[in-house]
Design an enzyme around this catalytic site. Sequence first.
Site, PDB file in Angstrom:
ATOM      1  N   HIS B  36       1.355   5.775 -12.906  1.00 19.12           N
ATOM      2  CA  HIS B  36       1.427   4.522 -13.658  1.00 19.12           C
ATOM      3  C   HIS B  36       0.473   4.543 -14.856  1.00 19.12           C
ATOM      4  O   HIS B  36       0.833   4.107 -15.945  1.00 19.12           O
ATOM      5  CB  HIS B  36       1.146   3.329 -12.738  1.00 19.12           C
ATOM      6  CG  HIS B  36       2.343   2.924 -11.926  1.00 19.12           C
ATOM      7  ND1 HIS B  36       2.731   3.595 -10.794  1.00 19.12           N
ATOM      8  CD2 HIS B  36       3.271   1.960 -12.122  1.00 19.12           C
ATOM      9  CE1 HIS B  36       3.834   3.037 -10.306  1.00 19.12           C
ATOM     10  NE2 HIS B  36       4.176   2.043 -11.092  1.00 19.12           N
ATOM     11  N   LYS B 117       3.740  -1.566  -0.430  1.00 20.43           N
ATOM     12  CA  LYS B 117       3.311  -2.461   0.644  1.00 20.43           C
ATOM     13  C   LYS B 117       2.225  -3.387   0.139  1.00 20.43           C
ATOM     14  O   LYS B 117       1.544  -3.073  -0.855  1.00 20.43           O
ATOM     15  CB  LYS B 117       2.819  -1.667   1.853  1.00 20.43           C
ATOM     16  CG  LYS B 117       1.463  -0.988   1.663  1.00 20.43           C
ATOM     17  CD  LYS B 117       0.930  -0.443   2.963  1.00 20.43           C
ATOM     18  CE  LYS B 117      -0.330   0.388   2.766  1.00 20.43           C
ATOM     19  NZ  LYS B 117      -1.556  -0.423   2.718  1.00 20.43           N
TER      20      LYS B 117
END
Lengths: 290, 205
Positions: B36, B117
């Site tokens: 990212h 998550k």
Amino acid sequence: MLNLTDKFLELVRLAATSLPPDVEKALRESVEKEEPSSASRGALETILKNVELAREKSTPICQDTGTPIFYVHYPQGWSTIELKAQIREAVVEATKLTYLRPNAVNSVTGKNTGDNTGDEHYPTIHFEEMEGNTLSVDLMLKGGGCENVGAQYKLPNSKLDAGRDLEGVRRVVLDAVYQAQGKGCAPGILGVAIGGDRGSSFIASKETLLRQLDDKNPDAELAALEDTLFEQANQLGIGPMGFGGETTVLGAKVKAVHRLPASYFVSISYMCWAYRRRKMTVIGDNVIYA
Amino acid sequence: MQKLTIPISDDHIRSLKVGDSVTLNGTMLTGRDAVHKWIFDTFIEKKRAPEGDDQEVYEAIKQILEGGVIYHCGPVVAGLDSGDYKFVAAGPTTSTREEPYQARVMQHFNLKGVIGKGGMAGNTLAACRDVPGVYFHAIGGAATLIAQSVKEVLGVHKLDFGVPEAIWVLQVEEFPVVVTMDSHGSSIHDEVDQKSKKILDSLLA
């Protein structure tokens, strides 16, 4: 001195792939508390399926095989230099065999060493010389997700109205559980240390996670605090994975260590449901795993 | 249980609501912290010029991310010596660390789904509404089980980021997830946070 490299390798394999019986039992009991066909019940059912499959296939329960933390109690006269070398070799081998993910990253260059050995702190090995002729080694694999939601509070804390007493401890621990939400892979287990300096406090909070889930703290006051924390953390309704529900924590363990007059730290090590800890005992030629 | 095929259409995305259990099928990428930051710095904010194979990797992943899904995951992989890769354990990692990047990455690639998550925050939820997209929650720690859904490792980019941080290209079948943030502004994570805050306040009263 014995070469125990293979025995350490088995300890790592067992820890990474087979959840301890007390933790599995607590998870099984939790399923029944969650509403039928809820997301939280589904999460627990998936967790238990995974636990069984990992054990059967001898593959990691969780892909984040964490920081390997060894607690070595060794007989007088044994060489910690040799024990350390054997443990490091076992960790390298366990990584090759994919029981462990390569996890040691150089904090400056960002480079992963690829074999789970880093500087003298990685893997973490605590040595303690003991009387007698028994070697016992506890291994805990502590993943990054749950380590990231750990917290340390300095009391008094006016925001939480937490003073320097066990009521203050209760307040900050509940805050830590709230802050963690599901991010530490709830249902978690709380390892709490009261006192120490910043470093020893966190070390003690992890040591207390070596206790069995269903044991009782010999100190009556701390035992009562553990019960309260367990009950009230579960009242928060965060639930498995943070989906909401009855099971937010599986247990709370508290240890008090001496502190300076000026300092009152409360350190919380949050352990994920994938509470991987195993023990190996060596007496003569006998090696026992638990 | 609804079965979704990647790439996912906007109509399908809009039909998904928080609480829906779905399975994902098709080609997806793993990407977590290093990926990212690399995408953000090199191709979105352009703080650094592409070097080495940067441009080549970008072009390759762009095609998969268009209408696609990214998985926050740092797997355990076998076959590193032979190049015959196999996923051994591959559960999700905590997504919140990608919050500073995720919304922009979703918009940049027209990314429809993020799997991870722990949920994400306001910027990502807003991007879910605008792109549109959803956040799929996989079960944290269920790594061996989830690895069974990875039928084939089609390739890997940026292995120099390390095994956990590399971009793994995966063929998945029946990959199980729950929608916990949808394209209509709902987030289970926000709901649970608010409810648990009220209870915390009463326990500390």
